[in-house]
Design an enzyme around this catalytic site. Sequence first.
Site, mmCIF file in Angstrom:
data_model
loop_
_atom_site.group_PDB
_atom_site.id
_atom_site.type_symbol
_atom_site.label_atom_id
_atom_site.label_comp_id
_atom_site.label_asym_id
_atom_site.label_seq_id
_atom_site.Cartn_x
_atom_site.Cartn_y
_atom_site.Cartn_z
ATOM 1 N N GLU A 34 77.962 68.378 59.962
ATOM 2 C CA GLU A 34 77.136 68.620 61.151
ATOM 3 C C GLU A 34 77.071 70.126 61.411
ATOM 4 O O GLU A 34 78.094 70.788 61.441
ATOM 5 C CB GLU A 34 77.732 67.856 62.348
ATOM 6 C CG GLU A 34 77.125 68.192 63.687
ATOM 7 C CD GLU A 34 75.616 67.985 63.760
ATOM 8 O OE1 GLU A 34 75.144 66.875 63.463
ATOM 9 O OE2 GLU A 34 74.908 68.952 64.123
ATOM 10 N N LYS A 35 75.843 70.642 61.622
ATOM 11 C CA LYS A 35 75.711 72.093 61.808
ATOM 12 C C LYS A 35 75.895 72.506 63.265
ATOM 13 O O LYS A 35 76.153 73.662 63.554
ATOM 14 C CB LYS A 35 74.368 72.591 61.278
ATOM 15 C CG LYS A 35 73.149 72.109 62.035
ATOM 16 C CD LYS A 35 71.894 72.676 61.398
ATOM 17 C CE LYS A 35 70.618 72.036 61.881
ATOM 18 N NZ LYS A 35 70.353 72.108 63.302
ATOM 19 N N LYS A 51 68.177 61.614 80.811
ATOM 20 C CA LYS A 51 68.386 60.500 81.757
ATOM 21 C C LYS A 51 69.278 60.921 82.908
ATOM 22 O O LYS A 51 69.133 60.441 84.037
ATOM 23 C CB LYS A 51 68.980 59.281 81.045
ATOM 24 C CG LYS A 51 67.941 58.284 80.581
ATOM 25 C CD LYS A 51 67.221 58.631 79.319
ATOM 26 C CE LYS A 51 65.877 59.205 79.405
ATOM 27 N NZ LYS A 51 65.254 59.574 78.144
ATOM 28 N N GLY A 188 50.607 66.781 76.466
ATOM 29 C CA GLY A 188 50.991 65.519 75.822
ATOM 30 C C GLY A 188 51.549 64.536 76.838
ATOM 31 O O GLY A 188 52.548 64.818 77.503
ATOM 32 N N GLY A 190 52.784 61.541 76.150
ATOM 33 C CA GLY A 190 53.575 60.525 75.450
ATOM 34 C C GLY A 190 54.865 60.289 76.234
ATOM 35 O O GLY A 190 54.941 60.606 77.435
ATOM 36 N N VAL A 191 55.864 59.756 75.550
ATOM 37 C CA VAL A 191 57.115 59.396 76.226
ATOM 38 C C VAL A 191 57.761 60.608 76.904
ATOM 39 O O VAL A 191 58.126 60.565 78.091
ATOM 40 C CB VAL A 191 58.098 58.774 75.208
ATOM 41 C CG1 VAL A 191 59.360 58.346 75.895
ATOM 42 C CG2 VAL A 191 57.455 57.611 74.506
ATOM 43 N N ILE A 192 57.904 61.705 76.159
ATOM 44 C CA ILE A 192 58.597 62.880 76.720
ATOM 45 C C ILE A 192 57.779 63.467 77.872
ATOM 46 O O ILE A 192 58.316 63.768 78.943
ATOM 47 C CB ILE A 192 58.863 63.931 75.619
ATOM 48 C CG1 ILE A 192 59.856 63.348 74.602
ATOM 49 C CG2 ILE A 192 59.408 65.225 76.227
ATOM 50 C CD1 ILE A 192 60.273 64.287 73.486
ATOM 51 N N HIS A 452 68.791 33.716 91.583
ATOM 52 C CA HIS A 452 68.013 34.150 92.738
ATOM 53 C C HIS A 452 68.941 34.686 93.802
ATOM 54 O O HIS A 452 69.949 34.036 94.111
ATOM 55 C CB HIS A 452 67.219 32.972 93.309
ATOM 56 C CG HIS A 452 66.472 33.357 94.556
ATOM 57 N ND1 HIS A 452 65.321 34.114 94.508
ATOM 58 C CD2 HIS A 452 66.731 33.127 95.875
ATOM 59 C CE1 HIS A 452 64.879 34.310 95.745
ATOM 60 N NE2 HIS A 452 65.722 33.727 96.600
HETATM 61 P P1 NAD Z 1 54.541 61.187 71.486
HETATM 62 O O1 NAD Z 1 54.029 61.038 70.120
HETATM 63 O O2 NAD Z 1 55.131 60.028 72.207
HETATM 64 O O3 NAD Z 1 53.355 61.754 72.434
HETATM 65 C C1 NAD Z 1 52.652 62.947 72.158
HETATM 66 C C2 NAD Z 1 51.389 62.972 72.992
HETATM 67 O O4 NAD Z 1 50.788 64.253 72.855
HETATM 68 C C3 NAD Z 1 50.365 61.934 72.545
HETATM 69 O O5 NAD Z 1 49.945 61.203 73.662
HETATM 70 C C4 NAD Z 1 49.247 62.794 71.932
HETATM 71 O O6 NAD Z 1 47.978 62.222 72.084
HETATM 72 C C5 NAD Z 1 49.383 64.098 72.738
HETATM 73 N N1 NAD Z 1 48.825 65.303 72.080
HETATM 74 C C6 NAD Z 1 48.995 65.667 70.786
HETATM 75 N N2 NAD Z 1 48.325 66.829 70.547
HETATM 76 C C7 NAD Z 1 47.738 67.222 71.714
HETATM 77 C C8 NAD Z 1 46.913 68.330 72.108
HETATM 78 N N3 NAD Z 1 46.559 69.298 71.244
HETATM 79 N N4 NAD Z 1 46.477 68.410 73.391
HETATM 80 C C9 NAD Z 1 46.825 67.427 74.275
HETATM 81 N N5 NAD Z 1 47.597 66.366 73.953
HETATM 82 C C10 NAD Z 1 48.057 66.252 72.691
HETATM 83 O O7 NAD Z 1 55.579 62.418 71.411
HETATM 84 P P2 NAD Z 1 56.706 62.907 72.435
HETATM 85 O O8 NAD Z 1 56.419 62.451 73.816
HETATM 86 O O9 NAD Z 1 56.826 64.366 72.157
HETATM 87 O O10 NAD Z 1 58.008 62.136 71.939
HETATM 88 C C11 NAD Z 1 58.498 62.337 70.591
HETATM 89 C C12 NAD Z 1 59.330 61.176 70.105
HETATM 90 O O11 NAD Z 1 60.557 61.099 70.799
HETATM 91 C C13 NAD Z 1 58.615 59.849 70.259
HETATM 92 O O12 NAD Z 1 58.641 59.161 69.047
HETATM 93 C C14 NAD Z 1 59.406 59.134 71.292
HETATM 94 O O13 NAD Z 1 59.462 57.728 71.061
HETATM 95 C C15 NAD Z 1 60.786 59.770 71.200
HETATM 96 N N6 NAD Z 1 61.391 59.734 72.544
HETATM 97 C C16 NAD Z 1 61.792 58.530 73.052
HETATM 98 C C17 NAD Z 1 62.298 58.470 74.335
HETATM 99 C C18 NAD Z 1 62.714 57.141 74.895
HETATM 100 O O14 NAD Z 1 62.925 56.217 74.133
HETATM 101 N N7 NAD Z 1 62.823 56.989 76.215
HETATM 102 C C19 NAD Z 1 62.378 59.604 75.127
HETATM 103 C C20 NAD Z 1 61.954 60.794 74.584
HETATM 104 C C21 NAD Z 1 61.458 60.843 73.286
#
Ligand code: NAD
Length: 473
Positions: A34-35, A51, A188, A190-192, A452
Amino acid sequence: MAKDYDLVILGGGTGGYVAAIRAAQLGLQVAVVEKEKLGGTCLHRGCIPSKALLRSAEVFRQTQEANAYGIETENTTLNFSKVQERKNNIVNKLHQGVLSLMKKGKIDIYEGYGRILGPSIFSPIPGTISIEHDNGDENTMLVPKNVLIATGSKPKSLPGLEIDGSYVMTSDGALEMETLPASMLIIGAGVIGIEWASMLADLGVKVTVLEYLDQILPTEDESIAKEVEKLLIKKGITFVKGAKVLGETIQKKEQVAIDAEVDGVKTSFTAEKLLVSVGREANTVNIGVENTDIVLEKGYIQANKFYQTKEPHIYAIGDVIGGMQLAHVASREGVIAVEHMANEKPYPIEYHNVPTCIYSNPEVASIGFTEKEALDKGFDIKVGKFSFQAIGKALVYGETEGFVKIITDKNSDDLLGIHMVGPHVTELISEAGIAKVLDATAWEITQSIHPHPSLSEIIGEAALAVEGKQIHG
Ligand code: NAD
């Protein structure tokens, strides 16, 4: 001098260290290289610290809403350095826990940067691990029978968008912020992006989210994504969908400005800080893959269902192989890989049974196909949906937003997808997980008696709703 091992694991994140423990249980002599720190992204830069911050944001929000529960509070203030201190304490405690588990399993830990060598004086086949140490010590050589690559992933950026860590950051930098900005632009949804948007809004930051697609959380069921968007807008978050961020930032004094193409029109957005959350990329560069026959596709290591690469004695698991980039997936993949090495005949993962969770407020959790995916795959479907509004315990909690949706196959009654948004759904999803693994039908879910009052009643009601037999709705 070279040392022999049954297994050397490259990367001590959740995937790597869990695999090490299972391998030790199976009697293998194991080393982990591990680095940085054992625990990896999940423990130090991902799941756990984020979290912990989300929990502080939740307590802050609930304290501000305490009057609604008959508790009169005045002048609730946020001490962000204490929030960070709490987060760091949790991470440190868990880190100590991982270290003691390694000790218990008699697993050797090597600090340094590991690379896979090709055939050499140490071994006629690729797989010897050379470890480079920070302190300039001579490289350590490990000669394993098997290698497990668990090097994980790192946040991606956009072309031309330089991450400086103070104005423009990824989630790595955001977790280390010493003070909260007044405003944050997030690229973006997405999830993050959604977890950070929710947390920052609850902490009083003005948040704008730019999303390229026309749906936030694009991989979730459309109805779930719409509900999350509606509830996050209520918190004051602004969403700009169909926004293609162009990459170059112009840094102004105390502000960041960025251009995006929205419906073909170049528009400028400004905030104190910018968070880039556009996905993650595998850590495959500079680990010696080129010294082997391992195949990469779009930057990810290709592996079979037992996680063997093209070199059958070199396995790869977790974010480095792509797919579902989730800690709980990486750790199960690690267990399967080492059980396979030890001839234990493990069951491969059925990825459509894996739950995904988003820890925003509201929480989101799901398993299996979205409604659109089920229809696109040609299934004739039935859908049962039930709202938290009619669940007594949700009213008691003061959290009645959200719903559970169950999608089944009209012909076989198989569960195709279970989607949830609302209070504690990241816990409730485990019942759906068991139902999927046991191949239950919606009717079988209804035969399990839900206590319940409990939030879990919503699952029984949504399962009844598949046949239109729900009681309270
Ligand atoms: P993601 O792939 O979930 O979402 C990225 C988002 O960015 C997408 O909706 C995409 O359409 C958008 N996007 C991409 N390029 C863009 C642009 N040029 N302009 C505007 N929007 C753009 O990626 P993330 O949210 O960075 O998460 C990375 C990974 O980490 C995922 O696989 C996720 O499952 C994992 N993660 C999981 C959890 C969890 O389980 N609770 C929490 C954090 C991260």
